[in-house]
Design an enzyme around this catalytic site. Structure first.
Site, PDB file in Angstrom:
ATOM      1  N   GLU A   1      47.473  70.642 -32.961  1.00 20.75           N
ATOM      2  CA  GLU A   1      46.690  71.235 -31.866  1.00 20.75           C
ATOM      3  C   GLU A   1      45.947  72.499 -32.301  1.00 20.75           C
ATOM      4  O   GLU A   1      45.819  73.461 -31.548  1.00 20.75           O
ATOM      5  CB  GLU A   1      47.586  71.537 -30.653  1.00 20.75           C
ATOM      6  CG  GLU A   1      48.310  70.343 -30.078  1.00 20.75           C
ATOM      7  CD  GLU A   1      47.381  69.212 -29.667  1.00 20.75           C
ATOM      8  OE1 GLU A   1      46.175  69.446 -29.481  1.00 20.75           O
ATOM      9  OE2 GLU A   1      47.871  68.077 -29.559  1.00 20.75           O
ATOM     10  N   GLY A   2      45.448  72.484 -33.508  1.00 23.22           N
ATOM     11  CA  GLY A   2      44.763  73.646 -34.058  1.00 23.22           C
ATOM     12  C   GLY A   2      45.756  74.517 -34.788  1.00 23.22           C
ATOM     13  O   GLY A   2      46.626  75.132 -34.161  1.00 23.22           O
TER      14      GLY A   2
END
Length: 586
Positions: A437-438
């Site tokens: 998620e980043g």
């Protein structure tokens, strides 16, 4: 024996006193029927589900893992039944709109639920974790017929969604993706793609799976500006299987009960979500929700590690402690929680975990206020703060989840390194949250470059204003004046750091990137300081006979003595970063 019990007392403290959430609910049309008693009932039921249904499957699911044969995934024993209990309990509908079959409850309550799910069984919770973000994405950007067709099924749990972004050559740099989507005469698209690291890309929990896929239209602009978002169901309305195939599942360091899949889309039928070439804008509705949930994974890992380390330290006897509490008889060996080194580790676990809970729930509460507050000005202010804090929640919480799980493993000594005590599983499971998620490095760049420097510091100034207001209130509260003074001084230091970074960035463009990681950690420590000043202050609202009052005050003292000094270390690192070091070969 690994156990988990939801920390309901502390959750209720944050709801009732730290956030004063019932007062805010009463002032909004959406939540005016919700009171603390009802919220406590929801928390209690969620805690019961987590501890009695999910926690017993955590270790067994890790050992068994997922099965894969001929494109089909089988989840570990008990997972299907647990998912059925989850949907029958209405947990998938908790924070969704009543018009879509949801319960219309705050995201704050959903944040508490997510913490419990991840603390009790991270692998299982990976299948449900993206659902609310996908719901929000489709609600905001999908055509009306797709909303009518699929939103009620996501809310009921009949369908589970995925997020299909990563490709072998395109991870964090989504502009490199090669997936293609060709328009058809009937308004649909044919999607051709090869995606990997897709959590829950195939499983046996729900009959249908909705894939949200990033791909390029013909003649789309190069880079990230040429990406569109498509909804590609596993099963079509005529019950035929779409051209989506699972090629395999990853064998991983942790979250082994979660099926991490490679998916191949071969002219699969799908539909455009949002505007053409603006897929990232639509996807980020989903990803921002996911990043808050990933941060709550770090909180869940820290809470589970803290509970089990504390329990073990009370039982394990080794050597005589240098000092015993009054009333404790002398023995040849004492429980290790009497020993100073272990005491400090356990206090660090408690201070960080309870502090993160307050901050994480605050961001969820801000999201509720951003959507439902009666004042447009307050809605914008809440949204501004929530967007600023999201990368901190994601990165700082997950860093702490891994660090605190490692510290907890040390409490177990050699037993912590073997699987029977399961703290090693928590350590393994927690590591991935710093990557997906980043990655946390990207979150740090997003915070400093976009969220702080990018808007000329407006959102950051709002955060400092909130922190200064808390410091001022603490200055006039018994037992909290010193905390208020330290928080006020820290705010001055934060403002000075941002000014210094902005000035130096004019002459040295790479400088903010080099110090972004330290800046994010500095913000995380500062937010814990803010959390503990408020916790100490509002704990005075509790009866003097309530042991939680003394616990909060004592833990605040510990944090300011042992935790807050890290802020000065991070500030020194930011100022010391030298240009020449950037070009030294590693």
């Amino acid at each position: 024996m690994w156990q988990y019990q939801a920390p309901l007392r502390d959750m209720q403290f944050v709801f009732e006193h730290w956030l004063d959430a019932p007062r805010a609910w009463a002032q909004t049309t959406r939540f005016e029927g919700l009171d603390l008693a009802l919220a406590q009932q929801v928390l209690e039921q969620a805690g019961r589900f987590s501890s009695q249904v999910l926690a017993p499957l955590n270790s067994s699911g890790d050992r068994q893992g997922c099965g894969f044969e001929a494109g089909q995934v089988t989840t570990p024993s008990g997972f299907v039944e647990a998912y059925r209990a989850y949907t029958e309990g209405g947990w998938s509908a908790l924070a969704c709109d009543e018009a879509d079959g949801g319960q219309g409850l705050p995201q704050l309550l959903d944040a508490a639920l997510q913490e419990m799910l991840y603390a009790s069984n991270h692998g299982w919770a990976m299948y449900t974790g993206i659902a609310h973000g996908a719901y929000l994405c489709l609600k905001a950007h999908a055509p009306e017929w797709i909303k009518a067709r699929y939103l009620p099924q996501i809310v009921s749990g009949e369908i589970l969604p995925t997020m299909c972004l990563t490709e072998p050559q395109a991870g964090s740099d989504v502009g490199l993706l090669r997936s293609r989507a060709e328009p058809q005469d009937d308004g649909s698209y044919r999607v051709t793609a090869s995606k990997l690291f897709i959590s829950g890309g195939e499983h046996d929990l729900s009959a249908n799976i909705l894939h949200l896929v990033l791909a390029r239209l013909p003649n789309a602009p190069a880079g990230s500006r040429g990406i569109s978002l498509f909804l590609v169901p596993k099963l079509l309305d005529d019950h035929q299987t779409n051209n989506v195939r699972c090629d395999g599942i990853e064998h991983k360091m942790g979250i082994r009960a979660s099926a991490t899949c490679s998916l191949v889309f071969e002219q699969a039928q799908g539909w455009l979500i949002g505007e053409a070439n603006r897929g990232l804008a639509a996807m980020f509705v989903m990803m921002n929700s996911a990043r808050l949930h990933v941060g709550l994974q770090g909180l869940g890992h820290a809470e589970a590690a803290w509970q089990n380390a504390r329990s073990y330290a009370r039982e394990r006897k080794q050597m005589r402690a240098p000092v015993r509490p009054a009333g404790v008889s002398a023995e040849d060996a004492d429980p290790i929680h009497f020993h100073p080194a272990m005491r400090r580790t356990l206090l660090e676990l408690r201070a960080c975990t309870e502090g993160m809970r307050a901050v994480g729930y605050w961001v969820a509460h801000l999201l509720d206020q951003a959507e439902h507050h009666s004042s447009p000005v307050e809605r914008q202010r809440a949204l501004q703060l929530a967007q600023l804090l999201t990368p901190v929640i994601k990165a700082f919480f997950t860093d702490q989840g891994f660090h605190l799980a490692s510290s907890a493993l040390q409490v177990f000594g050699g037993y912590g390194y073997v699987s029977e005590f399961a703290i090693e599983q928590t350590l393994r499971d927690s590591r991935i949250a710093m990557i997906y998620e980043g990655s946390n490095e990207i979150q740090a760049n997003d915070l400093l470059l976009r969220k702080v420097l990018g808007d000329d510091g407006q959102a950051f100034a709002q955060l400092l204003l909130v922190m200064r207001e808390e410091a001022a209130q603490a200055l006039s509260t018994n037992d909290c004046a010193n905390f208020g003074t330290e928080l006020a001084v820290l705010c001055d230091k934060l403002a000075a750091v941002v000014s210094a970074v902005r000035e130096r960035a004019v002459e040295e463009g790479e400088y903010p990137y080099r110090v972004a990681g330290d800046f994010l950690q500095l913000c995380g420590v500062a937010l814990l300081g803010f959390a503990w000043v408020r916790a100490a202050r509002v704990s005075r609202l509790l009866p003097d006979s309530d042991p939680l009052q003394a616990s909060k005050l004592q833990t605040a003292h510990f944090f300011f003595a042992y935790g807050l000094p890290e802020a000065d270390y991070r500030i020194a690192s930011i100022h010391a970063a030298k240009a020449g070091l950037a070009f030294i070969e590693p």
